[in-house]
Enzyme design. Sequence first.
Site, PDB file in Angstrom:
ATOM      1  N   ILE A 145       0.850  -1.199   0.000  1.00  0.00           N
ATOM      2  CA  ILE A 145       0.000   0.000   0.000  1.00  0.00           C
ATOM      3  C   ILE A 145       0.883   1.245   0.000  1.00  0.00           C
ATOM      4  N   LEU A 191      12.661  -1.940   4.997  1.00  0.00           N
ATOM      5  CA  LEU A 191      12.929  -2.917   3.919  1.00  0.00           C
ATOM      6  C   LEU A 191      13.036  -4.332   4.498  1.00  0.00           C
ATOM      7  N   ASP A 225      13.954   2.045  10.861  1.00  0.00           N
ATOM      8  CA  ASP A 225      12.909   1.361  11.630  1.00  0.00           C
ATOM      9  C   ASP A 225      12.067   2.415  12.354  1.00  0.00           C
ATOM     10  N   LEU A 233       2.176   3.661   7.736  1.00  0.00           N
ATOM     11  CA  LEU A 233       1.794   2.403   7.068  1.00  0.00           C
ATOM     12  C   LEU A 233       2.722   1.255   7.434  1.00  0.00           C
ATOM     13  N   ALA A 234       3.823   1.544   8.123  1.00  0.00           N
ATOM     14  CA  ALA A 234       4.799   0.488   8.425  1.00  0.00           C
ATOM     15  C   ALA A 234       4.181  -0.525   9.379  1.00  0.00           C
ATOM     16  N   ALA A 235       4.280  -1.788   9.011  1.00  0.00           N
ATOM     17  CA  ALA A 235       3.752  -2.843   9.884  1.00  0.00           C
ATOM     18  C   ALA A 235       4.189  -4.195   9.359  1.00  0.00           C
ATOM     19  N   THR A 263      -6.663  -1.703  10.233  1.00  0.00           N
ATOM     20  CA  THR A 263      -7.372  -2.750   9.500  1.00  0.00           C
ATOM     21  C   THR A 263      -8.754  -3.018  10.107  1.00  0.00           C
ATOM     22  N   ASP A 264      -9.643  -3.579   9.288  1.00  0.00           N
ATOM     23  CA  ASP A 264     -10.948  -3.997   9.810  1.00  0.00           C
ATOM     24  C   ASP A 264     -10.825  -5.231  10.712  1.00  0.00           C
ATOM     25  N   GLU A 265      -9.658  -5.904  10.669  1.00  0.00           N
ATOM     26  CA  GLU A 265      -9.511  -7.158  11.416  1.00  0.00           C
ATOM     27  C   GLU A 265      -9.530  -6.942  12.923  1.00  0.00           C
ATOM     28  N   TYR A 289      -1.726 -10.895  14.552  1.00  0.00           N
ATOM     29  CA  TYR A 289      -1.664  -9.692  13.704  1.00  0.00           C
ATOM     30  C   TYR A 289      -2.709  -8.675  14.136  1.00  0.00           C
ATOM     31  N   LYS A 295      -2.311  -4.904  15.798  1.00  0.00           N
ATOM     32  CA  LYS A 295      -2.844  -3.677  15.176  1.00  0.00           C
ATOM     33  C   LYS A 295      -3.814  -2.986  16.155  1.00  0.00           C
ATOM     34  N   HIS A 330      -9.301 -18.975  12.062  1.00  0.00           N
ATOM     35  CA  HIS A 330      -9.652 -18.210  10.852  1.00  0.00           C
ATOM     36  C   HIS A 330     -10.952 -17.416  11.034  1.00  0.00           C
ATOM     37  N   TYR A 354       2.676 -24.074   3.475  1.00  0.00           N
ATOM     38  CA  TYR A 354       1.915 -24.974   2.598  1.00  0.00           C
ATOM     39  C   TYR A 354       2.594 -26.336   2.524  1.00  0.00           C
TER      40      TYR A 354
HETATM   41  P1  NAD Z   1       3.275  -4.724   3.521  1.00  0.00           P
HETATM   42  O1  NAD Z   1       3.636  -5.873   4.417  1.00  0.00           O
HETATM   43  O2  NAD Z   1       3.180  -4.946   2.051  1.00  0.00           O
HETATM   44  O3  NAD Z   1       4.314  -3.527   3.737  1.00  0.00           O
HETATM   45  C1  NAD Z   1       4.763  -3.126   5.002  1.00  0.00           C
HETATM   46  C2  NAD Z   1       5.969  -2.216   4.796  1.00  0.00           C
HETATM   47  O4  NAD Z   1       6.417  -1.783   6.098  1.00  0.00           O
HETATM   48  C3  NAD Z   1       7.168  -2.903   4.138  1.00  0.00           C
HETATM   49  O5  NAD Z   1       7.722  -2.069   3.150  1.00  0.00           O
HETATM   50  C4  NAD Z   1       8.148  -3.112   5.282  1.00  0.00           C
HETATM   51  O6  NAD Z   1       9.500  -3.097   4.860  1.00  0.00           O
HETATM   52  C5  NAD Z   1       7.821  -1.933   6.170  1.00  0.00           C
HETATM   53  N1  NAD Z   1       8.172  -2.160   7.581  1.00  0.00           N
HETATM   54  C6  NAD Z   1       7.923  -3.273   8.331  1.00  0.00           C
HETATM   55  N2  NAD Z   1       8.394  -3.102   9.574  1.00  0.00           N
HETATM   56  C7  NAD Z   1       8.923  -1.850   9.628  1.00  0.00           C
HETATM   57  C8  NAD Z   1       9.548  -1.077  10.646  1.00  0.00           C
HETATM   58  N3  NAD Z   1       9.719  -1.581  11.865  1.00  0.00           N
HETATM   59  N4  NAD Z   1       9.959   0.160  10.355  1.00  0.00           N
HETATM   60  C9  NAD Z   1       9.819   0.691   9.101  1.00  0.00           C
HETATM   61  N5  NAD Z   1       9.244  -0.006   8.097  1.00  0.00           N
HETATM   62  C10 NAD Z   1       8.793  -1.255   8.355  1.00  0.00           C
HETATM   63  O7  NAD Z   1       1.918  -4.171   4.123  1.00  0.00           O
HETATM   64  P2  NAD Z   1       0.696  -3.451   3.371  1.00  0.00           P
HETATM   65  O8  NAD Z   1      -0.238  -4.477   2.885  1.00  0.00           O
HETATM   66  O9  NAD Z   1       1.217  -2.434   2.441  1.00  0.00           O
HETATM   67  O10 NAD Z   1       0.002  -2.737   4.623  1.00  0.00           O
HETATM   68  C11 NAD Z   1       0.352  -1.411   4.997  1.00  0.00           C
HETATM   69  C12 NAD Z   1      -0.456  -1.031   6.220  1.00  0.00           C
HETATM   70  O11 NAD Z   1      -1.843  -1.107   5.920  1.00  0.00           O
HETATM   71  C13 NAD Z   1      -0.229  -1.937   7.430  1.00  0.00           C
HETATM   72  O12 NAD Z   1      -0.249  -1.147   8.579  1.00  0.00           O
HETATM   73  C14 NAD Z   1      -1.431  -2.867   7.421  1.00  0.00           C
HETATM   74  O13 NAD Z   1      -1.744  -3.311   8.708  1.00  0.00           O
HETATM   75  C15 NAD Z   1      -2.487  -1.941   6.861  1.00  0.00           C
HETATM   76  N6  NAD Z   1      -3.591  -2.609   6.142  1.00  0.00           N
HETATM   77  C16 NAD Z   1      -3.320  -3.474   5.122  1.00  0.00           C
HETATM   78  C17 NAD Z   1      -4.378  -4.068   4.441  1.00  0.00           C
HETATM   79  C18 NAD Z   1      -4.137  -5.016   3.290  1.00  0.00           C
HETATM   80  O14 NAD Z   1      -5.085  -5.617   2.793  1.00  0.00           O
HETATM   81  N7  NAD Z   1      -2.919  -5.159   2.796  1.00  0.00           N
HETATM   82  C19 NAD Z   1      -5.701  -3.779   4.801  1.00  0.00           C
HETATM   83  C20 NAD Z   1      -5.929  -2.872   5.848  1.00  0.00           C
HETATM   84  C21 NAD Z   1      -4.865  -2.290   6.516  1.00  0.00           C
HETATM   85  P1  TYD Z   2      -5.027 -12.769   3.215  1.00  0.00           P
HETATM   86  O1  TYD Z   2      -4.748 -12.232   1.854  1.00  0.00           O
HETATM   87  O2  TYD Z   2      -3.907 -13.447   3.957  1.00  0.00           O
HETATM   88  O3  TYD Z   2      -5.650 -11.593   4.063  1.00  0.00           O
HETATM   89  P2  TYD Z   2      -6.375 -11.617   5.544  1.00  0.00           P
HETATM   90  O4  TYD Z   2      -6.136 -12.909   6.195  1.00  0.00           O
HETATM   91  O5  TYD Z   2      -5.647 -10.498   6.193  1.00  0.00           O
HETATM   92  O6  TYD Z   2      -7.824 -11.356   5.290  1.00  0.00           O
HETATM   93  O7  TYD Z   2      -6.197 -13.800   3.095  1.00  0.00           O
HETATM   94  C1  TYD Z   2      -7.468 -13.417   2.588  1.00  0.00           C
HETATM   95  C2  TYD Z   2      -8.392 -14.606   2.766  1.00  0.00           C
HETATM   96  O8  TYD Z   2      -7.922 -15.666   1.927  1.00  0.00           O
HETATM   97  C3  TYD Z   2      -8.385 -15.158   4.189  1.00  0.00           C
HETATM   98  O9  TYD Z   2      -9.723 -15.580   4.512  1.00  0.00           O
HETATM   99  C4  TYD Z   2      -7.473 -16.365   4.123  1.00  0.00           C
HETATM  100  C5  TYD Z   2      -7.656 -16.846   2.683  1.00  0.00           C
HETATM  101  N1  TYD Z   2      -6.473 -17.518   2.090  1.00  0.00           N
HETATM  102  C6  TYD Z   2      -6.601 -18.778   1.508  1.00  0.00           C
HETATM  103  O10 TYD Z   2      -7.690 -19.374   1.470  1.00  0.00           O
HETATM  104  N2  TYD Z   2      -5.475 -19.349   0.961  1.00  0.00           N
HETATM  105  C7  TYD Z   2      -4.261 -18.745   0.985  1.00  0.00           C
HETATM  106  O11 TYD Z   2      -3.263 -19.351   0.504  1.00  0.00           O
HETATM  107  C8  TYD Z   2      -4.147 -17.441   1.563  1.00  0.00           C
HETATM  108  C9  TYD Z   2      -2.837 -16.716   1.606  1.00  0.00           C
HETATM  109  C10 TYD Z   2      -5.290 -16.859   2.101  1.00  0.00           C
END
Ligand code: NAD
Ligand code: TYD
Length: 351
Positions: free
Chosen positions: A11, A33, A57, A79-81, A132-134, A158, A162, A290, A347
Site C-alpha cells: 500500500i 525494507l 525502523d 503504514l509500516a507494519a 485494519t478492519d480485522e 496480527y 494492530k 480463521h 503450505y
Molecule cells: P506490507 O507488508 O506490504 O508492507 C509493510 C511495509 O512496512 C514494508 O515495506 C516493510 O519493509 C515496512 N516495515 C515493516 N516493519 C517496519 C519497521 N519496523 N519500520 C519501518 N518499516 C517497516 O503491508 P501493506 O499491505 O502495504 O500494509 C500497509 C499497512 O496497511 C499496514 O499497517 C497494514 O496493517 C495496513 N492494512 C493493510 C491491508 C491489506 O489488505 N494489505 C488492509 C488494511 C490495513
Molecule cells: P489474506 O490475503 O492473507 O488476508 P487476511 O487474512 O488479512 O484477510 O487472506 C485473505 C483470505 O484468503 C483469508 O480468509 C485467508 C484466505 N487464504 C486462503 O484461502 N489461501 C491462501 O493461501 C491465503 C494466503 C489466504
Amino acid sequence: MILVTGGAGFIGSNFVLDWLAQSDEKVINLDKLTYAGNLHNLSSLSQDPRHIFVQGDIGDSSQVSQLLAQYQPRAIINLAAESHVDRSIHGPADFIQTNILGTFRLLEATHAYWRELDLPAKQDFRFLHVSTDEVYGSLSKNEPAFTEEHRYEPNSPYSASKASSDHLVRAYHHTYGLPVLTTNCSNNYGPFQFPEKLIPLMIANALEGKPLPVYGDGQQVRDWLYVTDHCSAIRRVLEGGIPGETYNIGGWNEKPNIEIVQTICTLLEESYPTADFHKLITHVEDRPGHDRRYAINAMKIERELNWRPGETFATGIRKTIHWYVNNQQWVADVQTGAYQEWINKNYAGLS
Ligand code: NAD
Ligand code: TYD
C-alpha cells in the site's frame, strides 16, 4: 512535506506513487525494507527529488527524531507494519515489535516533535495511522457490517497487534492532544502486493501451473478494496478528517474466498484460452482461528468526507490480473529463497 512510513510495501508504494502523481509536495519515505519492502516498486521515482527514501525502523527513536527535526513534516502517514496474518501465527514476535513497540516509539518521537512546533504548525499537524478492519473480529453471516463503534475483538496475533497500536494512537490524542486520525480498512488488492496474500498468490501460482490453496471450505468472506481507492481515502481523511476520529474504509465488495479464486481462474482463462486454471483449485487445511467474515460499513467517510471507492471488484480485479500477467519478472524477483522457505512452511505437503 509529509513523512510516510512503510512506503516501500504494497500500500505504501502505491500511496507514494499516487501522492506524487497528484501533488508536488515532497515525501520522506521511511522503510525498514523487511521481506515485504521493495524499492523496485518505486524505481520510477529514482531520479525524482520529491521522493526522499530513508532505510530505517519506526522503532528507532533517535533516527525518527532526527528525521523529524531535519525535514519538519506537516503530517505522518503510518503504514509500516508486519501485515500477514499467517506469518503472525507462525511467529508473532515481529508483530509485537513493529506494530506495538514500533508504533509506540514513533508516537513518542512524534509527540516530542509536535510539542515544540509553533501554534499554527501544531494545529495543522496530523498523524494518520493506517489500520485494519480485522481489529473488530469476526462476523457471522447475517450480522451488520462493522461501524466505527464496533467493539474491538481481535483474534489473530496480527489483528491484536494492530488493535494495540490503534489504542496507543487514540491515547496520544486523548492524553496529549496529538492530532491523530485512524483509518480501518478492509482487504486491499492491486499492483505490487507481495504474492503471499490471497489474490497475488493465486494469480502467481496459476501462471506457474501450481495448486491454488484455498483454506478450509473457502466460504470465509472478506470485503475487497482496490489499492488506489485506499490511497484516495487516506488522502481524503488527511485533508478533511477530524483529529481523534476513526474512519472505516471499504469497497462495498463482500465476497467469499472461493468466489475470488474462481473469478481469477475465469479471467486468466480469457487470456490463456487453452488453459484450465479451475482444476488447480485445492482445498487445504484451514488457518487456525480463521475469522469467518469481515464486512465494512463505510458510510461515515462517505457522509462526512464525501469519499466512495471508484473501482468495482469487476474493474479492479481485471486491472490487477493484467498487472501481474505483465509483471511476471517482478513476481519472480520477489520469490527469493526466503519466500520459498515461507511457502514450504505454510503450505507443507502441497506440491
Ligand atoms: P506490507 O507488508 O506490504 O508492507 C509493510 C511495509 O512496512 C514494508 O515495506 C516493510 O519493509 C515496512 N516495515 C515493516 N516493519 C517496519 C519497521 N519496523 N519500520 C519501518 N518499516 C517497516 O503491508 P501493506 O499491505 O502495504 O500494509 C500497509 C499497512 O496497511 C499496514 O499497517 C497494514 O496493517 C495496513 N492494512 C493493510 C491491508 C491489506 O489488505 N494489505 C488492509 C488494511 C490495513
Ligand atoms: P489474506 O490475503 O492473507 O488476508 P487476511 O487474512 O488479512 O484477510 O487472506 C485473505 C483470505 O484468503 C483469508 O480468509 C485467508 C484466505 N487464504 C486462503 O484461502 N489461501 C491462501 O493461501 C491465503 C494466503 C489466504
